[in-house]
Motif scaffolding. Sequence first.
Motif: not given
Length: 532
Positions: A94-95, A54, A52, A91, A87-88
């Motif tokens: 996750r962040r 990133e 992805r 992410e 995907g974004r």
Amino acid sequence: MSSQLRIAGTWAGTLTLDFTTTTVPMLRSEIGIRSNLEPDSINLIFAGRILRDENDKSLSELGVKNNAKVLATKVSKVEGKKVEEEGRRVEMVRREEEERGKRLARLKAAAAALVERHSDGSVPLEDYNIELEDQNGQKVNMGSETDQRAIMMGLMLHSKAKKLIEDQEYKDALDVLEMGEEAFSLCDPKLIAGIDNVPFLQIDMVWCYFMLRDISLLSEAGERLKKAREGIERSHGKDASRVRMLQEGSSPEIALYLRLELLEGVVAFHGGQLEKSRRLLTFAQSRLSKLQVSDEALSLLVSMGYLDYEVKRALWMNSQDIDSALTFLEREKERNAKKYEEDLRRQKEIMEQKLYGTNSLGKAVDIQRLDELTSMGFEREIVAESLRRNENDFQKALDDLTSFEVHSIIQIDVETRKRKRQERLREDPLSQSAAASESSPASVSHGDVPASGSSPESTSHGHVPPPHSSEASGSSTSHSWNRDLEMEKQLAHDIDGVDAVSDYDLDVSREAEAIAEYLALLDLTQQHSTSQ
């Protein structure tokens, strides 16, 4: 430096690329050119995972090595965008979790640092102190130093969690409550059994489960509520008689018991115990009616100069009786005035302790022993220096003060230090006045813990100004860690202004909605059973 990348799927071949500068969008574009496909319609899979975009990370940063194999698959343009959006989103989550973890770690470290500084007799870096108090506002020491620190840590974290609950940040609140529970677990079990903070914490944890609608934790919720009820009855007495005695006849516990019975009713409902659920929810509903404040009574007491929230609290804690509520308000006003005076006195003591410095163990001069020796006719600064040198040993300090030779040496040292302070003041008067202006009156953060012979109730609370690191000249400290001022300030703010009944001072609007919701569900379930 160029490396080889083998591609399979919509296009097969080998690409020669600089893995340190090539990103996923760039790779997708290269493959798109060769396969006559739009880059957005190409999905790239490496080592079993989708590559992805990133933050413009290079292939090297994503773990792609020389001669690695990447599978390129074709998806619709819309599907490709969905994949990228997902995907974004992944992410971003996750962040957020990573930042959340860091924030919680900072919170725990800052709380530990505050506890360390405010429980070991060191000179506080701030112009306030954090202490444990009983229901009457008296300072108490509970158990060993380890117990004292653990209780203080638990109270501080519980206060932070309650602020997070108030802000509806239930997930973070739950994590902080778990840290608080861990802190309390380090105490002597016999000691911790006598205070009601732990039962309160258990109820707050289950409230977070409920607000997060986490049904998977129902069995754990039931155990926590069982422990909470046992703990409250142990510390408050049956029918809350002990807490009412401590509150001079007022009944602060109604909202807390309402929440407890609501949560017990919810757990019973989802456990199939419908009769038990209805009984508990009905109890909670009856308590709710006791918390309804009439507009007439509210207007009357507000017109006498009291704040809206103060009047509401006074009325529901005193069964809506105006005379009793007024007595309660006057009593609280008097208690707060005494508290403010005590906080001013303690703030002056802290500033004085900073002036005298610390001993070889990093401890401040004991003010009580300083007062005792000064009352014997010795000069205060010389007494302070004698106590500092003798690590607050009263008899050794007295021996030095009554020894002409030692007394003379101490006097010379004190006068030398005083002269140096005066010289610094003459050289830089602005910095000295600025430091003085920072030293605003401060109160302490207290925990209500049971006084000897009583049992309820302990909460981390107090009136605390923002922390700062100004120190009077001549003070020293054994603490050399890097302080997290931002997080310490947040903790100080969260325990600011909390008083002896704050644990009972709940906004029950959500409880009211939940009671109505579950009683309606019980009615529907009963109707369904009858129809069958």
